[in-house]
Design a protein around this motif. Sequence first.
Motif, mmCIF file in Angstrom:
data_model
loop_
_atom_site.group_PDB
_atom_site.id
_atom_site.type_symbol
_atom_site.label_atom_id
_atom_site.label_comp_id
_atom_site.label_asym_id
_atom_site.label_seq_id
_atom_site.Cartn_x
_atom_site.Cartn_y
_atom_site.Cartn_z
ATOM 1 N N PRO A 57 4.197 -8.520 -1.686
ATOM 2 C CA PRO A 57 4.548 -7.479 -0.723
ATOM 3 C C PRO A 57 3.893 -7.745 0.622
ATOM 4 C CG PRO A 57 3.543 -6.548 -2.711
ATOM 5 C CD PRO A 57 3.452 -8.033 -2.814
ATOM 6 N N GLN A 58 4.499 -7.207 1.690
ATOM 7 C CA GLN A 58 3.925 -7.318 3.024
ATOM 8 C C GLN A 58 2.603 -6.577 3.061
ATOM 9 O OE1 GLN A 58 5.175 -9.138 5.520
ATOM 10 N NE2 GLN A 58 6.840 -9.801 4.208
ATOM 11 N N ALA A 59 1.713 -6.959 3.995
ATOM 12 C CA ALA A 59 0.375 -6.371 4.066
ATOM 13 C C ALA A 59 0.428 -4.852 4.194
ATOM 14 C CB ALA A 59 -0.402 -6.976 5.231
ATOM 15 N N GLY A 60 1.376 -4.319 4.958
ATOM 16 C CA GLY A 60 1.482 -2.875 5.126
ATOM 17 C C GLY A 60 1.969 -2.164 3.878
ATOM 18 N N ASP A 61 2.664 -2.903 2.997
ATOM 19 C CA ASP A 61 3.210 -2.321 1.782
ATOM 20 C C ASP A 61 2.241 -2.383 0.605
ATOM 21 O OD1 ASP A 61 5.506 -1.957 3.223
ATOM 22 O OD2 ASP A 61 6.503 -3.746 2.427
ATOM 23 N N ARG A 62 1.160 -3.125 0.739
ATOM 24 C CA ARG A 62 0.220 -3.302 -0.367
ATOM 25 C C ARG A 62 -0.560 -2.039 -0.657
ATOM 26 N NH1 ARG A 62 -2.494 -9.169 -0.127
ATOM 27 N NH2 ARG A 62 -0.701 -10.271 -0.878
ATOM 28 N N ARG A 63 -0.864 -1.871 -1.939
ATOM 29 C CA ARG A 63 -1.740 -0.775 -2.354
ATOM 30 C C ARG A 63 -3.155 -1.341 -2.346
ATOM 31 N NH1 ARG A 63 2.508 -0.712 -6.136
ATOM 32 N NH2 ARG A 63 1.136 -1.705 -7.607
ATOM 33 N N ALA A 64 -3.914 -0.992 -1.290
ATOM 34 C CA ALA A 64 -5.247 -1.567 -1.085
ATOM 35 C C ALA A 64 -6.300 -0.480 -1.104
ATOM 36 C CB ALA A 64 -5.287 -2.312 0.235
ATOM 37 N N LEU A 65 -7.491 -0.854 -1.581
ATOM 38 C CA LEU A 65 -8.641 0.039 -1.574
ATOM 39 C C LEU A 65 -9.792 -0.707 -0.928
ATOM 40 C CD1 LEU A 65 -10.173 2.603 -2.455
ATOM 41 C CD2 LEU A 65 -10.585 1.497 -4.655
ATOM 42 N N VAL A 66 -10.379 -0.093 0.107
ATOM 43 C CA VAL A 66 -11.531 -0.683 0.779
ATOM 44 C C VAL A 66 -12.714 0.243 0.546
ATOM 45 C CG1 VAL A 66 -12.524 -1.398 2.985
ATOM 46 C CG2 VAL A 66 -10.080 -1.754 2.539
ATOM 47 N N VAL A 67 -13.766 -0.298 -0.081
ATOM 48 C CA VAL A 67 -15.003 0.456 -0.294
ATOM 49 C C VAL A 67 -15.965 -0.002 0.788
ATOM 50 C CG1 VAL A 67 -16.878 0.963 -1.893
ATOM 51 C CG2 VAL A 67 -14.557 0.592 -2.768
ATOM 52 N N GLY A 68 -16.215 0.877 1.748
ATOM 53 C CA GLY A 68 -17.005 0.527 2.920
ATOM 54 C C GLY A 68 -18.486 0.357 2.641
ATOM 55 N N ARG A 69 -19.174 -0.230 3.614
ATOM 56 C CA ARG A 69 -20.615 -0.449 3.545
ATOM 57 C C ARG A 69 -21.310 0.901 3.367
ATOM 58 N NH1 ARG A 69 -23.972 -4.742 6.325
ATOM 59 N NH2 ARG A 69 -21.945 -5.633 6.699
ATOM 60 N N GLY A 70 -22.276 0.960 2.454
ATOM 61 C CA GLY A 70 -23.026 2.188 2.210
ATOM 62 C C GLY A 70 -22.341 3.145 1.249
ATOM 63 N N ILE A 71 -21.137 2.821 0.777
ATOM 64 C CA ILE A 71 -20.411 3.673 -0.167
ATOM 65 C C ILE A 71 -20.551 3.091 -1.561
ATOM 66 C CG2 ILE A 71 -18.135 4.535 -0.843
ATOM 67 C CD1 ILE A 71 -17.383 4.534 2.104
ATOM 68 N N ALA A 72 -20.772 3.972 -2.556
ATOM 69 C CA ALA A 72 -20.871 3.549 -3.955
ATOM 70 C C ALA A 72 -19.746 4.199 -4.748
ATOM 71 C CB ALA A 72 -22.224 3.941 -4.531
ATOM 72 N N LEU A 73 -19.090 3.412 -5.579
ATOM 73 C CA LEU A 73 -18.007 3.878 -6.437
ATOM 74 C C LEU A 73 -18.336 3.425 -7.840
ATOM 75 C CD1 LEU A 73 -15.090 5.021 -6.756
ATOM 76 C CD2 LEU A 73 -14.279 2.705 -6.282
ATOM 77 N N SER A 74 -18.411 4.374 -8.796
ATOM 78 C CA SER A 74 -18.770 3.964 -10.153
ATOM 79 C C SER A 74 -18.005 4.779 -11.190
ATOM 80 C CB SER A 74 -20.271 4.118 -10.387
ATOM 81 O OG SER A 74 -20.640 5.471 -10.299
ATOM 82 N N GLY A 75 -17.905 4.199 -12.364
ATOM 83 C CA GLY A 75 -17.290 4.857 -13.508
ATOM 84 C C GLY A 75 -15.795 4.646 -13.580
#
Length: 175
Positions: A35-53
């Motif tokens: 898919p084109q870049a605009g059509d992609r399902r993307a997740l960006v976890v920024g600096r200083g952010i924690a995602l768990s579980g």
Amino acid sequence: MALKPNFPATGIPPQPTQPSAGPLARPAPAPAARPQAGDRRALVVGRGIALSGGAISDCERLEVHGTVEVSIRHALELIIADSGVFRGEAEIEEADISGAFDGSVTATSRLVVRSTGKVTGTIRCQRLMVEEGAQVSGQIEMISAAPAARPAPAAMEATPAAAPPAPPEPVYARS
């Protein structure tokens, strides 16, 4: 083997960069199968952010600048920036690691560990590229490109081995 344009002599692709925001900047065309870049399902976890579980699903591109402790399956790309930390399990097509990865990674196409990257755990990949200075420890298993293309062992055993052809008999002239 001819090198691709814009690839250094090492054969390791250049590190991904952010596109220019200038007025003449145009995104590079994506391959037709993706898919084109605009059509992609993307997740960006920024600096200083924690995602768990839990698990991340239906994500084609995961970019980690903070800390992530999850599992991700069937994604196209995993990018771990210098400041990024990933702990868990990842099944992706391609991974580019500049930060830290601890867990189990399966890259069905390519795994690139940059000079600032550190990978610990179980690594399964088709192609592995490690820059000088990178740290890799654990179990590494190279997977084949097309396992379905090989015939099944049972099918190979069912076919009897053919005998080599007999040499032709010599012809003698009679006098």
